[in-house]
Scaffold this motif. Structure first.
Motif, mmCIF file in Angstrom:
data_model
loop_
_atom_site.group_PDB
_atom_site.id
_atom_site.type_symbol
_atom_site.label_atom_id
_atom_site.label_comp_id
_atom_site.label_asym_id
_atom_site.label_seq_id
_atom_site.Cartn_x
_atom_site.Cartn_y
_atom_site.Cartn_z
ATOM 1 N N ARG A 274 0.835 -1.209 0.000
ATOM 2 C CA ARG A 274 0.000 0.000 0.000
ATOM 3 C C ARG A 274 0.871 1.260 0.000
ATOM 4 O O ARG A 274 0.602 2.219 -0.724
ATOM 5 C CB ARG A 274 -0.939 -0.019 1.196
ATOM 6 C CG ARG A 274 -2.035 1.003 1.103
ATOM 7 C CD ARG A 274 -3.108 0.779 2.107
ATOM 8 N NE ARG A 274 -2.547 0.655 3.450
ATOM 9 C CZ ARG A 274 -3.252 0.266 4.495
ATOM 10 N NH1 ARG A 274 -4.514 -0.042 4.365
ATOM 11 N NH2 ARG A 274 -2.702 0.190 5.681
ATOM 12 N N SER B 48 3.994 1.482 -1.106
ATOM 13 C CA SER B 48 4.655 1.558 -2.396
ATOM 14 C C SER B 48 3.706 2.053 -3.484
ATOM 15 O O SER B 48 4.075 2.900 -4.304
ATOM 16 C CB SER B 48 5.223 0.185 -2.765
ATOM 17 O OG SER B 48 5.970 0.268 -3.949
ATOM 18 N N MET B 49 2.490 1.548 -3.482
ATOM 19 C CA MET B 49 1.506 2.003 -4.466
ATOM 20 C C MET B 49 1.167 3.482 -4.254
ATOM 21 O O MET B 49 1.009 4.233 -5.221
ATOM 22 C CB MET B 49 0.244 1.138 -4.418
ATOM 23 C CG MET B 49 0.471 -0.270 -4.945
ATOM 24 S SD MET B 49 -1.005 -1.296 -4.904
ATOM 25 C CE MET B 49 -1.741 -0.843 -6.476
ATOM 26 N N GLN C 25 3.938 5.571 -5.723
ATOM 27 C CA GLN C 25 3.861 5.624 -7.187
ATOM 28 C C GLN C 25 2.732 6.556 -7.641
ATOM 29 O O GLN C 25 2.884 7.311 -8.602
ATOM 30 C CB GLN C 25 3.682 4.226 -7.778
ATOM 31 C CG GLN C 25 4.828 3.284 -7.489
ATOM 32 C CD GLN C 25 6.190 3.849 -7.859
ATOM 33 O OE1 GLN C 25 6.360 4.486 -8.889
ATOM 34 N NE2 GLN C 25 7.183 3.627 -7.004
ATOM 35 N N GLN C 26 1.624 6.508 -6.942
ATOM 36 C CA GLN C 26 0.510 7.400 -7.270
ATOM 37 C C GLN C 26 0.926 8.860 -7.086
ATOM 38 O O GLN C 26 0.641 9.707 -7.936
ATOM 39 C CB GLN C 26 -0.704 7.082 -6.409
ATOM 40 C CG GLN C 26 -1.887 7.975 -6.698
ATOM 41 C CD GLN C 26 -3.083 7.668 -5.813
ATOM 42 O OE1 GLN C 26 -3.086 6.717 -5.045
ATOM 43 N NE2 GLN C 26 -4.105 8.478 -5.934
ATOM 44 N N ALA D 208 6.037 5.750 -13.076
ATOM 45 C CA ALA D 208 5.222 5.586 -11.872
ATOM 46 C C ALA D 208 3.952 4.799 -12.184
ATOM 47 O O ALA D 208 3.547 3.928 -11.403
ATOM 48 C CB ALA D 208 4.876 6.952 -11.277
ATOM 49 N N SER D 209 3.357 5.081 -13.324
ATOM 50 C CA SER D 209 2.135 4.359 -13.715
ATOM 51 C C SER D 209 2.416 2.878 -13.943
ATOM 52 O O SER D 209 1.637 2.022 -13.516
ATOM 53 C CB SER D 209 1.538 4.977 -14.984
ATOM 54 O OG SER D 209 1.127 6.293 -14.741
ATOM 55 N N ASN E 98 4.915 1.128 -12.632
ATOM 56 C CA ASN E 98 5.224 0.520 -11.335
ATOM 57 C C ASN E 98 3.946 0.249 -10.551
ATOM 58 O O ASN E 98 3.805 -0.803 -9.915
ATOM 59 C CB ASN E 98 6.160 1.419 -10.529
ATOM 60 C CG ASN E 98 7.554 1.450 -11.086
ATOM 61 O OD1 ASN E 98 7.963 0.555 -11.824
ATOM 62 N ND2 ASN E 98 8.295 2.479 -10.760
ATOM 63 N N TYR E 99 3.018 1.199 -10.578
ATOM 64 C CA TYR E 99 1.743 1.039 -9.881
ATOM 65 C C TYR E 99 0.987 -0.156 -10.462
ATOM 66 O O TYR E 99 0.465 -0.998 -9.724
ATOM 67 C CB TYR E 99 0.915 2.323 -10.018
ATOM 68 C CG TYR E 99 -0.352 2.325 -9.205
ATOM 69 C CD1 TYR E 99 -0.375 2.873 -7.932
ATOM 70 C CD2 TYR E 99 -1.537 1.785 -9.700
ATOM 71 C CE1 TYR E 99 -1.524 2.890 -7.174
ATOM 72 C CE2 TYR E 99 -2.691 1.793 -8.951
ATOM 73 C CZ TYR E 99 -2.686 2.345 -7.692
ATOM 74 O OH TYR E 99 -3.829 2.343 -6.947
ATOM 75 N N GLN E 100 0.940 -0.239 -11.787
ATOM 76 C CA GLN E 100 0.237 -1.347 -12.449
ATOM 77 C C GLN E 100 0.886 -2.688 -12.107
ATOM 78 O O GLN E 100 0.198 -3.671 -11.843
ATOM 79 C CB GLN E 100 0.222 -1.141 -13.962
ATOM 80 C CG GLN E 100 -0.524 -2.214 -14.719
ATOM 81 C CD GLN E 100 -2.004 -2.231 -14.405
ATOM 82 O OE1 GLN E 100 -2.620 -1.178 -14.311
ATOM 83 N NE2 GLN E 100 -2.573 -3.403 -14.229
ATOM 84 N N GLY F 258 -0.080 -3.667 -8.619
ATOM 85 C CA GLY F 258 -1.478 -4.107 -8.623
ATOM 86 C C GLY F 258 -1.629 -5.503 -9.197
ATOM 87 O O GLY F 258 -2.379 -6.332 -8.663
#
Length: 122
Positions: free
Chosen positions: A10, A12-13, A16-17, A96-97, A99-101, A104
């Motif tokens: 959470r 880390s996400m 990235q967000q 960042a997008s 990494n977030y993906q 997830g």
């Protein structure tokens, strides 16, 4: 999956967000003369994630990191927004997008495996 591992994901996400939002904001500000680029210092929270991965941070440290993340707010930096390299900002936002993906997707696979273990079917 341990609660502290979920907190690490959470955190880390969330980082990235925030990176994507910061880059997006700087891209939007680039066309306005006189506006300064926004900055955030992520080094402490990134260090916390590294320490957790190496076993040097606790679940309580992660909880504190999540509270710090929620309290972060961009500050005006010293660089004029129009002087920013837009290519670098777009690359930061894309990175960042992605990494977030990736986080997830990994989380989704983990929960799918847990569901399979519990129910015995997919």
């Amino acid at each position: 999956m341990e609660a502290s591992t979920l907190d690490a994901v959470r955190l880390s996400m969330g980082l990235q967000q925030m990176r994507a939002e910061l880059a997006s904001s700087n891209i939007a500000r680039a066309g306005a003369p006189g506006l300064r680029a926004h900055t955030l210092d992520f080094s402490r929270l990134e260090g916390l994630l590294t320490a957790y991965g190496e076993g040097r941070a606790s679940a309580a440290d992660l909880q504190q990191g999540l509270a710090e993340l929620r309290a972060l707010s961009p500050r005006e930096g010293s660089t004029e927004a129009s002087a920013l390299g837009l290519d670098a900002q777009v690359a930061e936002m894309a990175s960042a997008s992605m990494n977030y993906q990736t986080l997830g997707d990994a989380l989704s696979r983990q929960f799918s495996l847990m569901r399979l273990a519990v129910t015995g079917r997919s």
